[in-house]
Design a protein around this motif. Sequence first.
Motif, short mmCIF file in Angstrom:
data_model
loop_
_atom_site.label_atom_id
_atom_site.label_comp_id
_atom_site.label_asym_id
_atom_site.label_seq_id
_atom_site.Cartn_x
_atom_site.Cartn_y
_atom_site.Cartn_z
N ASP A 142 1.19 -0.95 0.08
CA ASP A 142 -0.35 0.36 -0.17
C ASP A 142 1.03 1.56 -0.17
OD1 ASP A 142 -2.31 -1.54 0.28
OD2 ASP A 142 -2.18 -1.62 2.07
N THR A 144 1.21 5.81 0.67
CA THR A 144 0.55 6.20 0.09
C THR A 144 0.95 8.24 -0.37
OG1 THR A 144 -0.43 5.99 2.19
CG2 THR A 144 -1.08 7.58 2.74
N ARG A 162 -4.10 11.95 -11.73
CA ARG A 162 -2.76 11.74 -12.75
C ARG A 162 -2.36 12.27 -13.83
NH1 ARG A 162 -2.56 5.09 -13.75
NH2 ARG A 162 -0.27 4.97 -13.97
N LEU A 169 -7.84 8.26 -11.03
CA LEU A 169 -7.38 7.70 -10.25
C LEU A 169 -7.69 6.10 -10.85
CD1 LEU A 169 -6.80 9.73 -7.32
CD2 LEU A 169 -5.38 9.50 -9.20
N SER A 173 -8.08 2.96 -4.91
CA SER A 173 -7.17 4.70 -4.31
C SER A 173 -8.39 4.95 -3.49
CB SER A 173 -6.76 5.82 -5.85
OG SER A 173 -8.05 6.38 -5.86
N LEU A 175 -9.23 8.78 -1.79
CA LEU A 175 -8.78 9.79 -2.10
C LEU A 175 -9.25 10.79 -0.42
CD1 LEU A 175 -7.32 13.10 -2.51
CD2 LEU A 175 -9.30 13.00 -4.02
N LEU A 182 -3.68 10.31 -0.40
CA LEU A 182 -4.33 9.16 -2.21
C LEU A 182 -3.74 8.73 -1.42
CD1 LEU A 182 -6.02 8.72 -4.35
CD2 LEU A 182 -3.77 9.74 -5.82
N LEU A 184 -2.64 4.55 -2.23
CA LEU A 184 -3.37 3.27 -3.44
C LEU A 184 -3.29 1.99 -2.86
CD1 LEU A 184 -0.74 4.97 -5.74
CD2 LEU A 184 -3.24 4.71 -5.54
N LYS A 185 -4.33 0.71 -2.84
CA LYS A 185 -3.83 -0.34 -2.89
C LYS A 185 -3.63 -0.92 -3.72
CE LYS A 185 -6.33 0.08 1.79
NZ LYS A 185 -5.90 -0.03 3.30
N ALA A 187 -0.68 -2.15 -4.44
CA ALA A 187 -0.30 -1.18 -5.69
C ALA A 187 0.46 -2.35 -6.70
CB ALA A 187 0.77 -0.52 -5.27
N TYR A 191 0.67 1.34 -12.00
CA TYR A 191 0.19 2.10 -10.77
C TYR A 191 1.35 3.68 -11.00
CZ TYR A 191 -3.61 0.17 -7.92
OH TYR A 191 -4.91 -0.20 -7.95
N TYR A 195 1.95 11.83 -10.44
CA TYR A 195 0.54 12.37 -10.12
C TYR A 195 0.25 13.38 -9.15
CZ TYR A 195 -0.96 8.05 -9.03
OH TYR A 195 -1.29 5.56 -9.76
#
Length: 351
Positions: A142, A144, A162, A169, A173, A175, A182, A184-185, A187, A191, A195
């Motif tokens: 993950d 951030t 992005r 996104l 994700s 937010l 933000l 991002l799970k 990844a 990805y 950004y």
Amino acid sequence: TRSVTITSGDQSMFEKAQGEKVTLPCTFELSEEDEGPLDIEWVLIPADNQKRERIIIMYAVDRVYNNYYGASTGRMQFTNLDPKSGDGSLDILNLKAADTGTYQCKVKKAPGVQSKKIQLTVLVKPARTKCSIEGSQEIGKDVTLKCVSQEGSPLLSYDWRRVSGTQNLPATSMLNKDTGELILKNASREYSGTYNCVASNRVGTDECSVELNVTPPVNTAGIITGAIIGTLLGLSVLCSIIFCFCKKHREKKYEKEVHHDIREDVPPPKSRSSTARSYIGSNRSSLGSMSPSNMEGYTKTPYSQVPSEDFDRAPAQTPAFAPSKVAAPNLSRMGAVPVMIPAQSKDGSIV
């Protein structure tokens, strides 16, 4: 009976950005019955009720006075050069955050008096916005993305988008517009990219960018193994150095002790047999020097014990021996020549 009337609009709240200009309206109409001198003054009412009001600028007896409030000198002035014409509006130039407060316009012409309050809020635009990445940029982890503005009046809002590739996104994700995070799970390589974050409030915006590069996981086992081996090698080298140092130190210490203990050797003691032989030899030589004619009168004396190494000792160290009788040596066997020693008889004649 008519009196002074303020005719400016009903707007009583203004929001402006720092560095801009604002005009606080204050128009009025006079009454025929108002015969006294015209006074127009602007007062800043502090938010803290314990503080006193401060006069910012004033018009009285056809003259403008604007030196009451040092912080406003040169930045606050009447909009109309002739306020008595019915326009007492106030212009504030190059607004600052400290200008936020409640302003009151007072118009006096005896016996009439009128006033109006206006709330001014000076907002600071977002500025010095910084983007950063928190967490490991590895596949399956993950990640951030963070966005924070160093300056800016609330309420600040943050938005991510992005820039490279698809501008949408990732689907995983999350937010948070208030904090600018933000997440991002799980990844993946898809990805990766650039950004962009936009920070905004009611008076302006600011933005920043960050580059995300998602890579395969690092072989941590190999790194740990290498670190352990390196540590062990380092410890072994250190132990070897310490051992050599201690060994050398001991050798130096031993050499130093031996050097201090060195002394002259004591000559070895004489043996008993050599002492006896030397003693007998000396007596033999003395007896051999006697003539046979003198040996008859020689008084035989018994020998003491055979000389030994005890003769070489100091008197205090010589042990006491009991005297023993030793037979007189046979002089003929020893090769000695008898010597006759003259003797004196009782009557005084020599025999």
